[in-house]
Every structure is written in structure tokens, then in C-alpha cells.
Design a protein around this motif. Structure first.
Motif, PDB file in Angstrom:
ATOM      1  N   UNK A  85       0.799  -1.020   0.042  1.00 52.63           N
ATOM      2  CA  UNK A  85      -0.084  -0.042  -0.181  1.00 52.63           C
ATOM      3  C   UNK A  85       0.847   1.288  -0.033  1.00 52.63           C
ATOM      4  N   UNK A  86       0.387   2.402  -0.878  1.00 52.95           N
ATOM      5  CA  UNK A  86       1.268   3.473  -1.040  1.00 52.95           C
ATOM      6  C   UNK A  86       1.032   4.274   0.156  1.00 52.95           C
ATOM      7  N   UNK A  87       2.035   4.878   0.624  1.00 49.12           N
ATOM      8  CA  UNK A  87       1.888   6.051   1.883  1.00 49.12           C
ATOM      9  C   UNK A  87       2.911   7.092   1.401  1.00 49.12           C
ATOM     10  N   UNK A  88       2.635   8.281   2.148  1.00 41.07           N
ATOM     11  CA  UNK A  88       3.618   9.593   1.810  1.00 41.07           C
ATOM     12  C   UNK A  88       4.970   9.463   2.664  1.00 41.07           C
ATOM     13  N   UNK A  89       5.384   8.329   3.173  1.00 43.53           N
ATOM     14  CA  UNK A  89       6.612   8.232   3.989  1.00 43.53           C
ATOM     15  C   UNK A  89       7.242   7.103   3.249  1.00 43.53           C
ATOM     16  N   UNK A  90       8.690   7.011   3.419  1.00 40.21           N
ATOM     17  CA  UNK A  90       9.495   6.096   2.733  1.00 40.21           C
ATOM     18  C   UNK A  90       9.854   4.929   3.674  1.00 40.21           C
ATOM     19  N   UNK A  91      10.087   3.764   3.085  1.00 43.55           N
ATOM     20  CA  UNK A  91      10.464   2.706   3.882  1.00 43.55           C
ATOM     21  C   UNK A  91      10.359   1.381   2.905  1.00 43.55           C
ATOM     22  N   UNK A  92      10.450   0.238   3.591  1.00 47.48           N
ATOM     23  CA  UNK A  92      10.410  -1.005   3.012  1.00 47.48           C
ATOM     24  C   UNK A  92      11.508  -1.693   2.948  1.00 47.48           C
ATOM     25  N   UNK A  93      12.763  -1.405   2.953  1.00 41.18           N
ATOM     26  CA  UNK A  93      14.048  -1.989   2.791  1.00 41.18           C
ATOM     27  C   UNK A  93      14.109  -3.394   3.652  1.00 41.18           C
ATOM     28  N   UNK A  94      13.559  -3.016   4.955  1.00 38.87           N
ATOM     29  CA  UNK A  94      13.580  -4.155   5.811  1.00 38.87           C
ATOM     30  C   UNK A  94      12.610  -5.533   5.163  1.00 38.87           C
ATOM     31  N   UNK A  95      11.821  -5.119   4.388  1.00 39.22           N
ATOM     32  CA  UNK A  95      10.959  -6.181   3.900  1.00 39.22           C
ATOM     33  C   UNK A  95      11.741  -7.013   3.158  1.00 39.22           C
ATOM     34  N   UNK A  96      13.138  -6.735   2.538  1.00 40.20           N
ATOM     35  CA  UNK A  96      13.720  -7.863   1.694  1.00 40.20           C
ATOM     36  C   UNK A  96      14.264  -8.843   2.359  1.00 40.20           C
ATOM     37  N   UNK A  97      14.527  -8.751   3.628  1.00 45.09           N
ATOM     38  CA  UNK A  97      14.949  -9.765   4.503  1.00 45.09           C
ATOM     39  C   UNK A  97      13.725 -10.611   5.031  1.00 45.09           C
ATOM     40  N   UNK A  98      12.802  -9.954   5.415  1.00 46.38           N
ATOM     41  CA  UNK A  98      11.572 -10.746   5.798  1.00 46.38           C
ATOM     42  C   UNK A  98      10.642 -11.457   4.964  1.00 46.38           C
ATOM     43  N   UNK A  99      10.541 -10.598   3.658  1.00 42.25           N
ATOM     44  CA  UNK A  99       9.647 -11.362   2.730  1.00 42.25           C
ATOM     45  C   UNK A  99      10.318 -12.350   1.758  1.00 42.25           C
ATOM     46  N   UNK A 100      12.087 -12.016   1.920  1.00 43.21           N
ATOM     47  CA  UNK A 100      12.714 -12.560   0.960  1.00 43.21           C
ATOM     48  C   UNK A 100      12.555 -12.199  -0.420  1.00 43.21           C
ATOM     49  N   UNK A 101      12.438 -10.782  -0.617  1.00 36.04           N
ATOM     50  CA  UNK A 101      12.102 -10.419  -2.055  1.00 36.04           C
ATOM     51  C   UNK A 101      13.383  -9.006  -2.265  1.00 36.04           C
ATOM     52  N   UNK A 102      13.135  -8.389  -3.046  1.00 37.27           N
ATOM     53  CA  UNK A 102      14.107  -7.293  -3.742  1.00 37.27           C
ATOM     54  C   UNK A 102      13.699  -5.869  -3.146  1.00 37.27           C
ATOM     55  N   UNK A 103      12.812  -5.812  -2.156  1.00 39.70           N
ATOM     56  CA  UNK A 103      12.305  -4.765  -1.628  1.00 39.70           C
ATOM     57  C   UNK A 103      13.434  -3.554  -1.398  1.00 39.70           C
ATOM     58  N   UNK A 104      13.098  -2.230  -1.413  1.00 42.07           N
ATOM     59  CA  UNK A 104      14.228  -1.202  -1.183  1.00 42.07           C
ATOM     60  C   UNK A 104      13.344  -0.195  -0.551  1.00 42.07           C
ATOM     61  N   UNK A 129      11.169   2.855  -0.556  1.00 43.99           N
ATOM     62  CA  UNK A 129      10.371   3.814  -1.468  1.00 43.99           C
ATOM     63  C   UNK A 129       8.949   4.190  -0.958  1.00 43.99           C
ATOM     64  N   UNK A 130       7.842   4.286  -1.580  1.00 45.03           N
ATOM     65  CA  UNK A 130       6.666   4.866  -1.074  1.00 45.03           C
ATOM     66  C   UNK A 130       5.711   3.891  -0.987  1.00 45.03           C
ATOM     67  N   UNK A 131       6.043   2.443  -0.751  1.00 45.79           N
ATOM     68  CA  UNK A 131       5.111   1.313  -0.643  1.00 45.79           C
ATOM     69  C   UNK A 131       5.701   0.553   0.452  1.00 45.79           C
ATOM     70  N   UNK A 132       5.729   1.292   1.785  1.00 47.24           N
ATOM     71  CA  UNK A 132       6.235   0.761   2.987  1.00 47.24           C
ATOM     72  C   UNK A 132       5.551  -0.025   3.748  1.00 47.24           C
ATOM     73  N   UNK A 133       4.232  -0.204   3.470  1.00 43.47           N
ATOM     74  CA  UNK A 133       3.088  -1.191   4.066  1.00 43.47           C
ATOM     75  C   UNK A 133       2.761  -2.293   3.336  1.00 43.47           C
ATOM     76  N   UNK A 134       2.560  -3.487   4.003  1.00 35.41           N
ATOM     77  CA  UNK A 134       1.662  -4.661   3.456  1.00 35.41           C
ATOM     78  C   UNK A 134       0.798  -4.732   4.382  1.00 35.41           C
ATOM     79  N   UNK A 135      -0.539  -4.661   3.765  1.00 36.96           N
ATOM     80  CA  UNK A 135      -1.786  -4.757   4.557  1.00 36.96           C
ATOM     81  C   UNK A 135      -2.313  -6.124   4.538  1.00 36.96           C
ATOM     82  N   UNK A 136      -2.471  -6.758   5.559  1.00 35.17           N
ATOM     83  CA  UNK A 136      -2.703  -8.274   5.563  1.00 35.17           C
ATOM     84  C   UNK A 136      -4.088  -8.518   5.936  1.00 35.17           C
ATOM     85  N   UNK A 137      -4.633  -9.519   4.991  1.00 34.57           N
ATOM     86  CA  UNK A 137      -6.111  -9.918   5.242  1.00 34.57           C
ATOM     87  C   UNK A 137      -6.934  -8.758   5.434  1.00 34.57           C
TER      88      UNK A 137
END
Length: 352
Positions: free
Chosen positions: A19-38, A40-48
Motif C-alpha cells: 500500500x502506498x504511503x507518503x513516507x518512505x520505507x520498506x527495505x527491511x521487507x527484503x529480508x523478512x519477505x525474501x524479496x527485492x524490496x528497497x 520507497x513509497x510502498x512501506x506497508x503490507x496490508x494483511x487480510x
């Protein structure tokens, strides 16, 4: 939906939901989700999620609402059409769960309680929330409660100063250093801000109501509507409770997980209980050597550590860190088992 889905009595998995937000973040998703996150302006994963994000610019009309994996079925539509199968005798699920990773300090903010939401947003939901810290960057922190008792006029002066002084609002709050495993309950009307460097699992009432009367979020200039979500400033600022300050406020929010079961390779801990809030409860299951049945339903389950599998009927699916699913009320004989150790967080609906 023309045909009844065949997954209504099974664990339901979902597509990625950034989900898009006006703050930056998401790099820690790379380790947690095992993806290539850096960052940016999609620092949230909305769950169910059955909640639409209140974004100034939306990627889609239903940004924020989860889609069942391998389908085009939105979770809110599924809930409406198959309420009994999914929720049993409940009218609504009443919980929103998110992962978020902040690269910067978020604006100083507070959320409405139910009474404020009824009066101003025509909603039965405020936004009490809880945080489970999962990972941290260096110097990670949160800001929790005012650092002393302020008047509304003093607060408004700081709001005005924040147009040219980006630290004016931060100086009003108590900084709290955090580490993985920390748990906080954020009651409605508590002044707070997530600091930079926190990967958090957030469980909350299902709304996106945030009053953030600060002119900037990082380098982004907030509009009046983003600050006050349609209210006049005077009314919106009333959402802040100026009596919540100092160590008393911090200790009100800090929660120490309590072990409620420890036997045969299964440890169950209460993180947030219905005594903390009637709005939701949060419980962790750590499984090492014994299969464990998931009996709490309907519920959202989030895997935060380890690997294992989930078994139901004749099916068995792998589970790993970052997986999440919804367990419907009609599901039966659902078990999890670990390869070495598996931790799953159960996010439970409001107290009946």
C-alpha cells in the motif's frame, strides 16, 4: 461470485498487498519477505484487509483491500457474500493487520476513539492499535505519549512552528528505544509516532483514520486534508489526549508477553489481551516438536519466524517467515508443524 469458492473452510492465502504511503520505507521487507524490496513509497503490507486506504492518490479504487491468492476476489466482497462460513455468528471481522517498515520518523499523530469516529466519520471504528517490533535498523525508536503536560494552545503553537521547524512536534513526545520482540498497545487518542528504523506488525481496528497535524512527513509537505482528514483543525486536534504524558504513558503502552502454555514443544504467549482492549487480541504460538491445532477462528495468522507447514484435510502446504492467512470459522482440523521452530502470530477479532 457466480460459483461458491471451494476454499471457504480452509486457510485462505492472499496476493501481495503493498500500500502506498507518503513516507518512505520498506527495505527491511527484503529480508523478512525474501524479496527485492528497497526503501520507497510502498512501506506497508496490508494483511487480510477489507479496508480501503485513505490515500490522496490511489493506485486503484480498492487500494488496501486484499485479493485471495490465485483469484480476482477481493476480501471485502468475500466477507459480504459468505459471512457465515467465514465469520460464524459475527457480523464483522473487525481487525486490520499490517506490516510496516519506516525509514523515517512518521508524523506526530493520534487516532480517534469510537465516540469521535461515530460523531465525525460516521463509523463504528476508531483506531486503537498494537505494535510488535520484528526487526530494527540502527538507532530504531518510537515516540510515545507527550513528554510533559501540554495545553491545547501550546500544542497548536508547535503545529504552527512545524511549517519551518521539522523537529518542533517531535520535541513534544517521549522517545523510546526499541528492539525486536517489544510489544506496545497504542490506545486511541494517544500522541505517538513510529520512529525511523522499525519493522512492525501492527494490529488495529479496521480504519485508516489518522490525525497528523504536522506540516511535513520527511520531505513531503502534507496537505490540510492529509493532516486533518476533512475536519477543521480545531476539531481534529481534540482527538489528542493531553493527559497522557511521561513515563506513565509509556508504561501504559508497553506490554510484556505472558506465557499461558508451555508443554511438549509448544509455547503460547499472550501479547495483547481483551483486558488491554476489547477491540482485538494478539497471541503468539512457537512450535518446535509437536503439531499444534489452530483452534482460534476466525483469525488472521502471520508467520514471523521459522519454517514448517500447515495441514488441513488431505492437504499440506509449506509455511515460512512472512506467510499469512485467514482461518475461517468453518475450518476444521487445521494444524501447523515446524521443521525446526515456527512462530505464528494470531490476530483475533473484537471481544464478543
Amino acid at each position: 461470485m457466480q460459483n461458491k469458492p471451494d476454499f471457504l473452510n480452509k486457510p485462505i492465502f492472499f496476493e501481495k498487498n503493498r500500500v502506498g504511503r507518503v513516507y518512505t520505507g520498506g527495505a527491511l521487507f527484503a529480508d523478512f519477505f525474501g524479496d527485492d524490496s528497497t526503501d520507497g513509497y510502498e512501506p506497508e503490507e496490508w494483511v487480510v484487509s477489507s479496508v480501503i486506504a485513505l490515500n490522496k492518490v490511489q493506485k486503484s479504487p480498492k487500494e488496501g483491500v486484499s485479493v485471495v491468492k490465485g483469484t480476482d476476489i477481493y476480501f471485502d466482497d468475500l466477507l459480504k457474500e459468505y459471512k457465515t462460513e467465514l465469520l460464524g455468528d459475527r457480523e464483522e471481522f473487525g481487525v486490520l493487520t499490517k506490516y510496516l517498515d519506516s525509514a523515517i520518523r512518521l508524523p506526530v499523530q493520534a487516532h480517534p476513539d469510537k465516540a469521535f469516529s461515530r460523531k465525525h466519520f460516521n463509523s463504528e471504528y476508531g483506531k486503537a492499535e498494537s505494535w510488535l517490533v520484528l526487526a530494527c535498523r540502527p538507532d530504531a525508536c518510537i515516540y510515545f505519549g507527550f513528554n510533559k503536560e501540554y495545553t491545547k494552545e501550546e500544542f497548536k503553537e508547535a503545529v504552527a512552528k512545524s511549517e519551518t521547524d521539522m523537529d518542533a512536534m517531535e520535541r513534544l513526545l517521549t522517545r523510546v528505544d526499541v528492539k525486536p520482540g517489544d510489544v506496545f498497545f497504542v490506545p486511541a487518542r494517544m500522541a505517538h509516532a513510529i520512529g525511523k528504523g522499525c519493522l512492525i506488525l501492527e494490529i488495529q481496528e479496521p480504519s485508516d483514520f489518522t490525525i497528523q497535524p504536522e506540516y511535513y512527513c520527511g520531505e513531503y509537505r502534507l496537505s490540510e486534508d492529509e493532516m486533518y482528514i476533512g475536519l477543521d483543525a480545531e476539531t481534529a486536534i481534540d482527538v489528542f489526549d493531553f493527559s497522557l504524558y511521561g513515563e506513565k504513558a509509556v508504561e501504559m503502552g508497553r506490554k510484556i508477553p505472558t506465557t499461558v502454555f508451555n508443554e511438549g514443544g509448544v509455547v503460547v504467549k499472550d501479547l495483547i489481551t481483551y483486558e488491554d482492549t476489547p477491540c482485538f487480541a494478539v497471541r503468539s504460538y512457537t512450535v518446535t516438536t509437536t503439531d499444534t491445532e489452530l483452534t482460534e477462528k476466525p483469525a488472521v495468522y502471520c508467520v514471523t519466524e521459522g519454517e514448517g507447514s500447515i495441514c488441513f484435510g488431505d492437504e499440506e502446504l509449506p509455511l515460512k517467515k512472512s506467510d499469512y492467512f485467514f482461518l475461517p470459522a468453518s475450518a476444521k482440523d487445521v494444524k501447523i508443524k515446524a521443521e525446526k521452530s515456527l512462530t505464528v502470530i494470531a490476530c483475533l477479532p473484537p471481544k464478543k
